[in-house]
Motif scaffolding. Structure first.
Motif, PDB file in Angstrom:
ATOM      1  N   UNK A 740       0.908  -1.330  -0.015  1.00 31.82           N
ATOM      2  CA  UNK A 740       0.074   0.187   0.073  1.00 31.82           C
ATOM      3  C   UNK A 740       0.896   1.322  -0.082  1.00 31.82           C
ATOM      4  N   UNK A 741       1.863   1.210   0.858  1.00 31.48           N
ATOM      5  CA  UNK A 741       2.658   2.515   1.040  1.00 31.48           C
ATOM      6  C   UNK A 741       3.595   2.722  -0.562  1.00 31.48           C
ATOM      7  N   UNK A 742       4.058   1.623  -0.821  1.00 29.53           N
ATOM      8  CA  UNK A 742       4.653   1.510  -2.153  1.00 29.53           C
ATOM      9  C   UNK A 742       3.932   2.160  -3.320  1.00 29.53           C
ATOM     10  N   UNK A 743       2.445   1.571  -3.231  1.00 29.45           N
ATOM     11  CA  UNK A 743       1.617   2.001  -4.305  1.00 29.45           C
ATOM     12  C   UNK A 743       1.453   3.767  -4.420  1.00 29.45           C
ATOM     13  N   UNK A 816      10.797  -2.256   1.675  1.00 32.82           N
ATOM     14  CA  UNK A 816      10.253  -1.197   1.621  1.00 32.82           C
ATOM     15  C   UNK A 816      11.052  -0.094   1.075  1.00 32.82           C
ATOM     16  N   UNK A 817      12.179   0.055   1.734  1.00 31.99           N
ATOM     17  CA  UNK A 817      13.193   0.988   1.337  1.00 31.99           C
ATOM     18  C   UNK A 817      13.762   0.717  -0.006  1.00 31.99           C
ATOM     19  N   UNK A 818      14.170  -0.714  -0.463  1.00 31.88           N
ATOM     20  CA  UNK A 818      14.898  -1.233  -1.316  1.00 31.88           C
ATOM     21  C   UNK A 818      13.841  -0.802  -2.678  1.00 31.88           C
ATOM     22  N   UNK A 819      12.714  -1.578  -2.426  1.00 31.37           N
ATOM     23  CA  UNK A 819      11.682  -0.984  -3.255  1.00 31.37           C
ATOM     24  C   UNK A 819      11.327   0.262  -3.867  1.00 31.37           C
ATOM     25  N   UNK A 820      11.842   1.156  -2.913  1.00 25.12           N
ATOM     26  CA  UNK A 820      11.421   2.750  -3.176  1.00 25.12           C
ATOM     27  C   UNK A 820      12.756   3.078  -3.956  1.00 25.12           C
ATOM     28  N   UNK A 821      13.927   2.599  -3.567  1.00 26.00           N
ATOM     29  CA  UNK A 821      15.125   3.231  -4.261  1.00 26.00           C
ATOM     30  C   UNK A 821      15.356   2.686  -5.599  1.00 26.00           C
ATOM     31  N   UNK A 822      14.746   1.524  -5.712  1.00 20.61           N
ATOM     32  CA  UNK A 822      14.702   0.906  -7.263  1.00 20.61           C
ATOM     33  C   UNK A 822      14.346   1.763  -8.151  1.00 20.61           C
ATOM     34  N   UNK A 823      13.303   2.555  -7.729  1.00 19.91           N
ATOM     35  CA  UNK A 823      12.532   3.674  -8.749  1.00 19.91           C
ATOM     36  C   UNK A 823      13.688   4.536  -9.067  1.00 19.91           C
ATOM     37  N   UNK A 824      14.838   4.797  -8.530  1.00 26.08           N
ATOM     38  CA  UNK A 824      15.706   5.884  -8.979  1.00 26.08           C
ATOM     39  C   UNK A 824      16.520   5.225  -9.622  1.00 26.08           C
ATOM     40  N   UNK A 825      16.787   3.987  -9.645  1.00 20.91           N
ATOM     41  CA  UNK A 825      17.788   3.182 -10.346  1.00 20.91           C
ATOM     42  C   UNK A 825      17.178   2.666 -11.801  1.00 20.91           C
ATOM     43  N   UNK A 826      15.986   2.242 -11.663  1.00 21.25           N
ATOM     44  CA  UNK A 826      15.503   2.038 -13.170  1.00 21.25           C
ATOM     45  C   UNK A 826      15.012   3.008 -13.741  1.00 21.25           C
ATOM     46  N   UNK A 827      14.763   4.268 -13.386  1.00 20.98           N
ATOM     47  CA  UNK A 827      14.213   5.265 -14.121  1.00 20.98           C
ATOM     48  C   UNK A 827      14.885   5.832 -15.150  1.00 20.98           C
ATOM     49  N   UNK A 828      16.243   5.378 -15.157  1.00 19.81           N
ATOM     50  CA  UNK A 828      17.433   5.768 -16.298  1.00 19.81           C
ATOM     51  C   UNK A 828      18.425   4.774 -16.289  1.00 19.81           C
ATOM     52  N   UNK A 844      10.152  13.981  -3.455  1.00 24.67           N
ATOM     53  CA  UNK A 844       9.699  14.009  -2.439  1.00 24.67           C
ATOM     54  C   UNK A 844       8.961  12.918  -1.812  1.00 24.67           C
ATOM     55  N   UNK A 845       8.055  12.093  -2.664  1.00 22.39           N
ATOM     56  CA  UNK A 845       7.418  11.011  -2.423  1.00 22.39           C
ATOM     57  C   UNK A 845       8.268   9.697  -1.936  1.00 22.39           C
ATOM     58  N   UNK A 846       9.336   9.688  -2.490  1.00 28.45           N
ATOM     59  CA  UNK A 846      10.659   9.026  -2.081  1.00 28.45           C
ATOM     60  C   UNK A 846      11.034   9.347  -0.666  1.00 28.45           C
ATOM     61  N   UNK A 847      11.086  10.131  -0.348  1.00 26.95           N
ATOM     62  CA  UNK A 847      11.586  10.790   1.075  1.00 26.95           C
ATOM     63  C   UNK A 847      10.472  10.501   2.225  1.00 26.95           C
ATOM     64  N   UNK A 848       9.184  10.960   1.603  1.00 27.93           N
ATOM     65  CA  UNK A 848       7.917  10.301   2.477  1.00 27.93           C
ATOM     66  C   UNK A 848       7.836   8.851   2.817  1.00 27.93           C
ATOM     67  N   UNK A 849       8.117   8.107   1.757  1.00 29.93           N
ATOM     68  CA  UNK A 849       8.047   6.717   2.015  1.00 29.93           C
ATOM     69  C   UNK A 849       9.106   6.219   2.959  1.00 29.93           C
ATOM     70  N   UNK A 850      10.199   6.697   2.893  1.00 28.49           N
ATOM     71  CA  UNK A 850      11.323   6.313   3.959  1.00 28.49           C
ATOM     72  C   UNK A 850      10.931   6.844   5.191  1.00 28.49           C
ATOM     73  N   UNK A 851      10.423   8.106   5.547  1.00 27.66           N
ATOM     74  CA  UNK A 851      10.001   8.453   6.658  1.00 27.66           C
ATOM     75  C   UNK A 851       8.852   7.720   7.331  1.00 27.66           C
ATOM     76  N   UNK A 852       7.863   7.503   6.467  1.00 28.55           N
ATOM     77  CA  UNK A 852       6.594   6.609   6.683  1.00 28.55           C
ATOM     78  C   UNK A 852       6.934   5.336   7.401  1.00 28.55           C
TER      79      UNK A 852
END
Length: 903
Positions: A740-743, A816-828, A844-852
């Protein structure tokens, strides 16, 4: 026969009717013959009655007047019968839209899981799963509502109108107004002219040389003439009635005044549309691509979920818990945010394109815009300035001659068909005072309208009671084919082979100067009372030529280079002379090795044409069906083909292309056949649209790649952990909360930046490439998941069922954090954060996920979710694991790009 014709109807008018009156659907299998007489008898009887009724009877039946309805009368009728829209166009109620947003397979699966959790009194899981369903549904509902509103606003900018007579309530006088087609009501009086779409079912009240194209309804390839007084039997097929025009057909030439007799679902086409819409939609290329990707993930889920169930059931002995866990894994594998991501990304692209003077009529067309690798376009107005100037008027030997200009002026002045740019140039270039004085001597007798087979048109005028003069102008070869005499030095002489060769030499010289040559011929005929026809265009006297200049645009050459850099090949499909086409192409820097003409196209089979078309840049002297055929064979080769045009003759090719492109000044039939409308007729604007289409597609692809790879990695990790751990590596509730958080974090993807490399070539769906990407990048995350398992098991001693909460909390955060960071790895394909930075919303959304995520385990919510606070010594280990994960992903990415490329 009827089935074939109706299939053609659906194919054509799914692309051409106002606001997509009908969706692309297969024809009913039980369709009956007889031209649609299996429709309700009331419709057939109504058409037959109106076809035979007198004007007075029609005015009485529809409570109309010869001055037209008043605004108040029209509004009252509209409230009673509804807008002029088929059922497919009616606005969807909010509750129905909400249901459609909910009823995707992913939400249904979540609902089943929530119901199971509720039945087993697991209220925590029920609450989390229910939240996922509500959030997913509402996000899609809100995004699509905003997208639809934006799309409707954009379409309203280029919506078609009808010319309607309205009666002024105060003066009683009639006035002409332009109304949106959906505001027409039965009883309205509509004026028709060449290029207009027929906006409803009409009864002709008066007409002059009115020819209607009904090919899609009846299968007739030639236009049919319509008139006010019927010559047909009372009980004939309504489609054959010569006093009726039907919604969706279009005016080829002539003018008319007609009364609306049926609107919306009560029209002939509306009834057919209602029957056809009961069938399933046929997806377009974009939808097929999305479907392939979705089914790739669903098949993967259907294979992996039973495996997870069996492994956990056998190793743990608790089959019920194993079943819940496997269902949670299934939820984690489903891209439930895919519909929302796709819709919001397309809508954002459409709004951004509108700022660049590109109106997207259908959101799916944006992806085709970006995937386009061949653009076929007409020459006039695209490469050139669309401002034609009458440069010369000469006799057959090239000497200036006012008599030729006079004949050409009479032809252009008296014709009632579509006055193209050539006619406008003739009328403006002639000496108006002198021509008006001469006009008083002439009376128009008849007209033989232009068509794209003959490529000429004629008017018949009279200045004396005992004879008529037929004046014909058109393409040189077509005029020469009907001439037997030549006006030469005030004498009329036979058209000999020697003279013919000399004429072609003179006109070729004009063409090579970039001038478009139109021949003018005439003859005198004894006066008669019956109508003139094409057969009368024979034994004419060639008077001379009028030559026009259409200079190239200054922006054309840089635009062609920009499109070439984007991987788009531009092909010119023109009806103009090959020499003129070659000269213009040379002026704009377009290399021309060879030119294929319409006569060449006719000699080639489809296979031969496909081979030749691949290497040919310029096609000249083409008829409309030649353009359509060229576009079709290019598509059959696997190309994504765009076609840009604005005339009646461009409509078949616009329908045949993957993406039809027109301009807001185009004729109605061209605008309705198009998916994209340009507010500025420029290839440079088009290049900007291509770039935005690719940016939109790239962001959609990011979400799919991220979802596919991370889901695959999670399941692989679950399988490994399930085989060796004495407890579940993560509770079903944990998987659901993590998902849910990742989506939620993915809502920022449509606003992300895109690397220039991804904008430099056409982009299209490739399910195989996505599957390969998933297999290579998914297990990378599993490697570091297993390292996390080892860390929790051996370093933090979370190796007993009593310590499973600590173990699960550690993997929850790392996953959760690896799923979120992969966004930045795969986007380019580049090094993230250094060579390529994500947009601010995504950061901003990446930072919010880490904090949450970290905040959850240190908050009171942790106990509710069966998690616990992690020791601070865990986090240095976590940073090392995540850093190593990013380094390894970057290394594999470099190898993957070299081996398979990067889409």
């Amino acid at each position: 026969m009827f089935k074939t014709m109706t299939q053609r109807l659906i194919h054509v008018f799914s692309r051409t009717l106002p606001l997509r009156l009908i969706r692309r659907s297969p024809m009913l299998e039980n369709a009956q013959p007889n031209g649609g007489k299996d429709l309700p008898p009331s419709i057939v009887q109504h058409c037959q009655h109106c076809a035979r009724a007198s004007a007075e009877q029609l005015y009485a039946q529809f409570n109309s007047h010869f001055e037209g309805l008043t605004e108040l009368e029209a509004e009252a009728i509209r409230e009673r019968v509804g807008p002029n829209q088929t059922n497919d166009q009616q606005p969807m109620p909010w509750w129905q839209h909400l249901w459609i947003c909910y009823r995707n397979p992913f939400n249904l699966l979540l609902t089943i899981l929530a119901a199971v959790s509720y039945a087993t009194e697991d209220m925590k899981a029920t609450l989390v799963i229910g939240s996922m369903v509500v959030i997913s549904t509402l996000m899609r509902f809100v995004q699509e509502a905003r997208s639809n509103k934006a799309a409707d606003a954009l379409k309203a900018m280029v919506s078609n109108t009808a010319t309607v007579l309205r009666s002024d309530t105060q003066t009683g006088q009639s006035r002409t107004v332009e109304l949106p087609i959906n505001q027409l009501v039965p009883g309205d009086l509509v004026k028709l002219s060449a290029g207009d779409m027929i906006p409803a079912d009409l009864r002709i009240l008066s007409a002059k040389d009115l020819f209607i194209s009904q090919a899609a309804l009846t299968g007739e390839s030639l236009p049919v003439e319509k008139q006010a007084n019927s010559r047909m039997p009372v009980d004939c097929d309504p489609l054959e009635q010569d006093t009726l025009c039907f919604m969706g057909t279009n005016v080829i030439s002539g003018t008319a005044l007609a009364m609306v007799i049926s609107t919306g679902a009560q029209t002939w086409f509306g009834q057919l549309a209602e029957r056809v819409m009961k069938q399933d939609d046929q997806p377009n290329a974009f939808q097929r691509g999305i479907s392939k990707v979705s089914w790739l993930l669903i098949r993967f889920m259907m294979v992996m979920t039973p495996v997870v169930l069996l492994i956990n059931g056998y190793t743990k002995g608790d089959w019920w818990e194993a079943a819940l866990f496997s269902l949670s894994v299934a939820v984690g594998l489903t891209p439930e945010m895919l519909p929302m991501i796709v819709t919001s990304t397309l809508a954002k692209g459409a709004v951004k394109l509108s700022r660049q003077k590109v109106i997207v009529k259908h959101l799916d067309a944006i992806q085709n815009f970006g995937a386009m690798d061949i653009l076929c376009t007409d020459k006039t107005g695209t490469l050139t300035q669309d401002k034609i100037i009458l440069e010369r008027h000469t006799d057959v030997l090239g000497t200036p001659c006012n008599d030729v200009l006079h004949l050409a002026w009479l032809n252009s002045h008296y014709q009632t068909g579509l006055k193209n740019l050539l006619d406008v140039a003739v009328l403006e270039g002639a000496e108006a005072v002198e021509m008006e004085q001469r006009q008083n001597r002439y009376i128009k007798i008849d007209e033989i309208p232009f068509d794209f087979d003959r490529r000429r048109m004629s008017v018949v005028v009279s200045e004396a009671a005992d004879y008529h003069r037929l004046i014909c102008k058109g393409a040189l070869e077509e005029i020469l084919s009907i001439c037997t005499l030549v006006k030469l030095n005030d004498e009329t002489v036979p058209l000999t082979a020697q003279l013919l060769s000399r004429i072609r030499g003179i006109t070729d010289d004009l063409n090579q100067q970039g001038l478009r040559v139109v021949a003018v011929a005439h003859k005198v005929i004894p006066a008669r009372t019956h109508d003139y026809a094409v057969a009368d265009e024979s034994s004419l006297i060639l008077a001379g030529y009028i030559a026009f200049l259409d200079p190239p645009k200054e922006s054309t050459a840089p635009a062609l280079k920009a499109l070439q850099r984007k991987g788009v090949t531009v092909k010119i499909l023109t009806g103009d002379n090959p020499l003129v086409a070659r000269k213009v192409c040379k002026d704009v820097g377009l290399e021309v090795d060879n030119i294929l003409t319409g006569s060449d196209v006719e000699k080639l089979s489809d296979a031969e044409l496909a081979e030749v078309a691949r290497n040919t840049r310029v096609f000249a002297k083409l008829a409309p069906l030649h353009k359509e055929r060229i576009v079709r064979v290019l598509r059959e080769q696997g190309h994504v083909v765009g076609f840009m045009g604005d005339g009646i003759n461009d409509a078949p090719a616009l329908r045949a292309a993957d993406i039809g492109i027109s301009v807001d000044s185009a004729v109605d039939i061209a605008k309705e056949a198009a998916d994209i409308i340009l507010l500025e007729k420029s290839l440079m604007v088009l290049e900007q649209g291509v770039t935005e289409g690719r940016r939109t597609f790239a962001n959609m692809l990011k979400y799919i790649k991220m979802t596919a790879s991370s889901n695959f990695g999670n399941v692989f990790s679950v399988l490994v952990a399930s085989a060796f751990l004495p407890f579940l590596p993560m509770l079903p509730l944990h998987l659901l909360v993590q998902n849910l958080i990742y989506d939620v974090s993915q809502v920022a993807i449509p606003f992300d930046n895109v690397d220039e490399e991804q904008l430099s070539k056409p982009q299209r769906w490739n399910a195989g490439d996505i599957g390969r990407f998933m297999v290579f990048f998914g297990p990378i995350s599993s490697v570091f998941d297993i390292l996390t398992f080892s860390l929790m098991w051996w370093v933090f001693k979370a190796n007993t069922p009593e310590m499973q909460t600590l173990f699960q909390s550690g993997w929850f955060i790392e996953g959760l954090l690896s799923q979120t960071l992969i966004v930045h790895m795969i986007r380019t394909r580049k090094v993230p954060f250094i060579q390529s930075r994500a947009s601010l919303p995504l950061c901003i959304m990446t930072l919010l996920v880490v904090i949450t995520g970290i905040g959850i385990i240190f908050s009171p919510v942790a106990g509710f979710l069966q998690l616990q606070a992690l020791p601070l010594s865990y986090f240095p280990w976590l940073i090392v694991i995540l850093a190593a994960y990013m380094v390894m992903t970057q290394g594999v990415k470099g190898w993957f790009v070299r081996r398979y490329g990067w889409q």
